[in-house]
Scaffold this motif. Structure first.
Motif, mmCIF file in Angstrom:
data_model
loop_
_atom_site.group_PDB
_atom_site.id
_atom_site.type_symbol
_atom_site.label_atom_id
_atom_site.label_comp_id
_atom_site.label_asym_id
_atom_site.label_seq_id
_atom_site.Cartn_x
_atom_site.Cartn_y
_atom_site.Cartn_z
ATOM 1 N N ARG A 7 0.752 -1.216 0.136
ATOM 2 C CA ARG A 7 -0.094 0.235 -0.138
ATOM 3 C C ARG A 7 0.851 1.272 -0.197
ATOM 4 N N ARG A 11 -0.136 2.914 -3.319
ATOM 5 C CA ARG A 11 -1.675 3.620 -3.014
ATOM 6 C C ARG A 11 -1.657 5.082 -3.629
ATOM 7 N N ARG A 59 -7.186 -3.906 -14.947
ATOM 8 C CA ARG A 59 -6.915 -5.092 -14.375
ATOM 9 C C ARG A 59 -8.076 -6.394 -15.081
ATOM 10 N N PRO A 60 -7.859 -7.598 -14.885
ATOM 11 C CA PRO A 60 -8.619 -8.560 -15.398
ATOM 12 C C PRO A 60 -9.946 -8.474 -14.274
ATOM 13 N N GLY A 108 -3.984 -7.536 -17.990
ATOM 14 C CA GLY A 108 -3.165 -9.023 -17.468
ATOM 15 C C GLY A 108 -2.480 -8.878 -16.366
ATOM 16 N N SER A 109 -1.747 -9.627 -16.063
ATOM 17 C CA SER A 109 -1.008 -9.733 -14.670
ATOM 18 C C SER A 109 0.508 -9.326 -14.535
ATOM 19 N N GLN A 137 -8.684 4.009 -8.469
ATOM 20 C CA GLN A 137 -9.444 3.642 -7.223
ATOM 21 C C GLN A 137 -9.436 2.471 -6.326
ATOM 22 N N THR A 138 -10.151 2.352 -5.334
ATOM 23 C CA THR A 138 -9.851 1.005 -4.488
ATOM 24 C C THR A 138 -10.200 0.029 -5.354
ATOM 25 N N SER A 139 -9.465 -1.059 -5.038
ATOM 26 C CA SER A 139 -9.345 -2.459 -5.864
ATOM 27 C C SER A 139 -9.278 -2.262 -7.176
ATOM 28 N N SER A 140 -8.633 -1.371 -7.664
ATOM 29 C CA SER A 140 -8.260 -1.349 -9.156
ATOM 30 C C SER A 140 -7.155 -1.981 -9.516
ATOM 31 N N GLY A 141 -6.198 -2.444 -8.367
ATOM 32 C CA GLY A 141 -5.053 -3.129 -8.717
ATOM 33 C C GLY A 141 -3.603 -2.307 -8.480
ATOM 34 N N LYS A 142 -3.891 -1.301 -7.357
ATOM 35 C CA LYS A 142 -2.564 -0.549 -7.097
ATOM 36 C C LYS A 142 -1.586 -1.437 -6.363
ATOM 37 N N THR A 143 -2.131 -2.164 -5.350
ATOM 38 C CA THR A 143 -1.393 -3.154 -4.478
ATOM 39 C C THR A 143 -0.949 -4.387 -5.428
ATOM 40 N N PHE A 144 -1.594 -4.797 -6.127
ATOM 41 C CA PHE A 144 -0.936 -5.843 -6.997
ATOM 42 C C PHE A 144 -0.011 -5.420 -7.635
HETATM 43 N N1 LIG Z 1 -3.361 -7.065 -12.899
HETATM 44 C C1 LIG Z 1 -4.155 -8.086 -12.007
HETATM 45 N N2 LIG Z 1 -4.062 -9.217 -12.523
HETATM 46 C C2 LIG Z 1 -4.738 -10.290 -11.335
HETATM 47 N N3 LIG Z 1 -5.409 -9.805 -10.217
HETATM 48 C C3 LIG Z 1 -5.306 -8.406 -9.809
HETATM 49 C C4 LIG Z 1 -4.769 -7.427 -11.043
HETATM 50 N N4 LIG Z 1 -4.818 -6.468 -10.380
HETATM 51 C C5 LIG Z 1 -5.709 -6.603 -9.129
HETATM 52 N N5 LIG Z 1 -5.986 -7.741 -8.885
HETATM 53 C C6 LIG Z 1 -6.603 -8.399 -7.782
HETATM 54 O O1 LIG Z 1 -7.922 -7.614 -7.321
HETATM 55 C C7 LIG Z 1 -7.797 -7.286 -6.262
HETATM 56 C C8 LIG Z 1 -7.881 -5.998 -6.004
HETATM 57 O O2 LIG Z 1 -6.485 -5.395 -6.206
HETATM 58 P P1 LIG Z 1 -5.740 -4.544 -5.179
HETATM 59 O O3 LIG Z 1 -5.842 -5.037 -3.620
HETATM 60 O O4 LIG Z 1 -4.307 -4.458 -5.882
HETATM 61 O O5 LIG Z 1 -6.323 -3.129 -5.244
HETATM 62 P P2 LIG Z 1 -5.916 -1.770 -4.820
HETATM 63 O O6 LIG Z 1 -6.064 -0.951 -5.993
HETATM 64 O O7 LIG Z 1 -4.859 -1.955 -4.083
HETATM 65 O O8 LIG Z 1 -6.985 -1.450 -3.678
HETATM 66 P P3 LIG Z 1 -7.162 -0.608 -2.246
HETATM 67 O O9 LIG Z 1 -6.887 0.887 -2.700
HETATM 68 O O10 LIG Z 1 -8.304 -0.682 -1.623
HETATM 69 O O11 LIG Z 1 -5.984 -1.165 -1.503
HETATM 70 C C9 LIG Z 1 -7.029 -8.397 -5.776
HETATM 71 O O12 LIG Z 1 -7.354 -9.541 -5.264
HETATM 72 C C10 LIG Z 1 -5.892 -8.340 -6.702
HETATM 73 O O13 LIG Z 1 -5.200 -9.659 -6.534
#
Ligand SMILES: Nc1ncnc2c1ncn2[C@@H]1O[C@H](COP(=O)(O)OP(=O)(O)OP(=O)(O)O)[C@@H](O)[C@H]1O
Length: 688
Positions: A7, A11, A59-60, A108-109, A137-144
């Motif tokens: 994060r 983030r 993200r997927p 993709g990932s 935004q939240t859950s968009s994949g920043k952490t990933f």
């Molecule tokens: N490129 C990707 N490939 C596969 N899975 C993904 C990818 N991006 C995100 N995800 C999955 O989607 C979910 C949310 O992603 P993530 O936690 O990275 O969001 P975030 O932007 O960090 O959210 P927050 O702001 O709430 O922390 C997770 O389960 C993560 O594994």
């Protein structure tokens, strides 16, 4: 990797600041919008003009979205860097833009590819300032995107820095990291949370900087990640609700890389000009900022959060002119900086609005051009230079100290050596003296002690002509003589110890016999005393009888005189009768006296016999002691014993063990004799 770390580096705030951001961007001097956003524009511009590199990742669909059957509304064309609405949705969202272009677009990932294409250039651009944002935004994949699991952008960025260092062998580097949080316009040091009152300063040389801020010098990627973890832990501890706080606070993790060409530091002698001005070596400073911006999407849920969100909105504008974050990032967002922004969006129709906002933000920031300049500094504050200078100064100091001390040390050393030598010689001399004394002593003792075992063999030889034990004629002979003497002394000591234990047992036996003799003596004395008493009584009786006899005799004589007179007067008959009775009485008394005398005689004989017995008993014990000397089962020959006795009585006074033993024997024998003499004397005294 810990999600908190992920994060901290991934983030970035929600799309809400976009409107204001675009307004502000257009008014800045250093960040100017480019007229035509197009794929790979940054690389097409003049070498000293760099765009902010923008990467968008769709993200997927995640498991929840799939289970709900939510439709994907975005299409990605990586080849041309296009993100566009599916044709089915263009009409539905006709008021919104339907396609966007960026430097890189992904779905993709594959984090590795994303890093290589979207971030590496920014991170590897040494001599400048690189800043990496993740935005979405939240859950968009920043952490990933930032996480270590793939691995994400952060660990790859850190590795890239170290790879660069490794490759550049002609340079030397120093890395320091800091980690700060900006919350409600207060700056906190996450690596040293107890520090109060962190302030933002600015000077011409260093630009904008925070002080006092803890900077940790690191040398491995592992150490960097450790510091990130530490900072995250402090961020957690300071919050009752971390999630809530994290969405409202910004964090800046900063890596400063100092580099200089090896040996570029001017030599010590030339660091000061003739005018006395200090010269500096050229040290390049590279700064990598990993920014976690506060999110604002959650702030809309309540009035308070809206207020908070407004603050964040204000802070979130680039270049954040009126906020602490604005000031801190000023250097990193100004002309000579590089910025990589990774925008993440959800593919789902339900997040369409947030995704549109993110894409708009990404478009506007794409238009920003930064002027990249090599950030060569002549900065005395650079740690690398400070350390180098310190090392040089210490070396010089050491040299000076060595020079000045060398002569002193040399003379001290030679003095010490001489003293040591003298001491050593003295010790050698002493050792020699001790050795000689020991040898003499051994010779002396050997002569004394050898007499015991060699008496029988050499008894007839005069001391002066006795054979020497060893040959003293050679130095080798002296050593073997020494050894022989020692072994002989050892053997003598064994004999002495045996004799000592023998003497001990003899002493015990004598003590026992003395006890027995004492008891016998007491018994004899008692019986002699009784006999004496009886003799005295008989003597008294005898004396009385004699007196009586004498009286009777007188009476008889008187009566005989009267008889003569009586015959004349007619009384002769009665007179002769009395005479006869008296005579009988006298006779009886004489017999008693004789008996008593016989009895006294017999008693005297008994006493005399007892004395004789006691005397004989004592003598025979003494003889037994003398003749039964045994040492651990070895019978000692009488002549040997007597030899020893003689030797002892010669009294050489040498103090050796054997003489002592012999003396002991004689003393014991003398004691026994003395006891008997005393006994005999007392008996005779009693009898007399
Ligand atoms: N490129 C990707 N490939 C596969 N899975 C993904 C990818 N991006 C995100 N995800 C999955 O989607 C979910 C949310 O992603 P993530 O936690 O990275 O969001 P975030 O932007 O960090 O959210 P927050 O702001 O709430 O922390 C997770 O389960 C993560 O594994």
């Amino acid at each position: 990797m810990d999600s908190s770390i992920k994060r901290s580096l991934t983030r970035i705030g929600s799309p809400q600041p976009l409107r204001a951001a675009s307004d502000t961007l257009s008014t800045t001097n250093t960040l100017t919008p480019t007229p035509e956003p197009s794929k790979n524009q940054s690389s097409n511009t003049a070498s000293n003009r760099q765009n902010v590199r923008v990467t968008v990742r769709v993200r997927p669909p995640n498991a929840v979205e799939m289970s709900r059957g939510e439709t994907e509304i975005w299409e990605v064309d990586s080849a041309i860097g296009k993100v566009s609405l599916q044709p089915d949705f263009t009409e539905r969202y006709r008021k919104q833009m339907s396609e966007y272009y960026y430097d890189e677009v992904f779905t993709g990932s594959d984090n590795k590819l994303l890093f290589e294409r979207g971030v590496r250039e920014t991170v590897s651009f040494f001599g400048n300032k690189g800043t990496v944002f993740a935005y979405g935004q939240t859950s968009s994949g920043k952490t990933f995107t930032g996480s270590e699991s793939q691995p994400g952008v952060i660990p790859q960025a850190v590795d890239a820095v170290f790879e660069y260092i490794k490759e550049n062998k002609e340079k030397e580097f120093l890395l320091r990291v800091s980690y700060m949080e900006i919350y409600n316009e207060t700056v906190r040091d996450l690596l040293c949370p107890e520090t109060d009152d962190l302030r933002i300063h600015e000077d011409k040389r260093r630009g904008v900087y925070v002080s006092p801020l803890k900077e940790v010098v690191v040398s491995t990627p592992k150490q960097v990640m450790k510091e990130i973890l530490k900072g995250e832990a402090n961020r957690h501890m300071s919050s009752t609700d971390w999630n809530e706080r994290s969405s409202r606070s910004h964090t800046v993790f900063q890596m400063v890389v100092e580099s200089t060409a090896k040996g570029s530091l001017p030599p010590r002698s030339s660091r000061f000009s003739t005018l006395g001005q200090k010269q500096s070596a050229s040290v390049s400073l590279s700064v990598l900022n990993l920014i976690d911006l506060a999110g604002s999407e959650k702030a809309a849920s309540s009035a308070d959060r809206r207020k908070e969100g407004a603050f964040i909105n204000k802070s979130g504008h680039i270049p954040y002119r009126d906020s602490k974050l604005t000031r801190i990032l000023q250097n990193s967002l100004s002309g000579n900086a590089r910025v990589a922004v990774i925008c993440t969006i959800s593919p789902s129709v339900i997040n369409h609005e947030e995704s549109q906002n993110t894409l708009k933000f990404a478009s506007r920031i794409k238009k920003v051009v930064t002027r990249a300049q090599t950030n060569a500094v002549m900065d005395d504050k650079a740690l690398l230079q400070k350390y180098r200078i310190e090392i040089e100064e210490l070396k010089a100091k050491l040299e000076r100290t060595n020079e000045t001390n060398n002569k002193e040390k040399e003379s001290e050393l030679s003095q010490m050596l001489q003293q040591e030598k003298a001491k050593h010689e003295e010790e050698m001399m002493e050792a020699q003296l001790v050795r000689t004394a020991l040898k003499e002593r051994i010779d002396h003792l050997t002569k004394l002690i050898l007499t015991n075992s060699s008496f029988s063999a050499n008894a007839q030889q005069p001391t002066a002509t006795r054979k020497p034990v060893v040959d003293h004629t050679s130095s080798g002979g002296q050593v073997s003589e020494f050894v022989q003497l020692e072994s002989q002394i050892e053997a003598k000591n064994v004999t002495i110890n045996l004799l000592k234990s023998d003497v001990e047992s003899k002493n015990q036996m004598i003590n026992k016999l003395t006890e027995q003799l004492k008891a016998a003596n007491e018994k004899a004395e008692k019986s002699i005393r009784e006999l004496n008493n009886r003799l005295k009584a008989k003597d008294e009786e005898l004396k009385n009888l004699r007196n009586e006899n004498r009286e009777l005799k007188t009476v008889i004589e008187e009566q005989l005189g009267n008889e003569d007179d009586g015959n004349a007067n007619g009384h002769s008959r009665s007179g002769s009768r009395e005479y006869g009775e008296l005579s009988k009485t006298i006779q009886r008394q004489r017999n008693i006296i004789n008996g008593l005398e016989e009895e006294i005689k017999a008693n005297k004989l008994i006493i005399s016999n007892q004395k004789e017995m006691l005397h004989r008993a004592g003598l025979s014990q003494l003889q037994n002691n003398a003749s039964t000397n045994r040492v651990n089962g070895r019978r000692m020959e009488n002549d040997e014993y007597s030899t020893l006795t003689k030797e002892n009585t010669r009294g050489n006074g040498s103090g050796n063990g054997k003489s002592l033993v012999l003396k002991n024997h004689c003393l014991i024998a003398d004691e026994v004799i003395l006891i008997f003499l005393l006994l005999a004397f007392s008996i005779f005294k009693i009898v007399d």
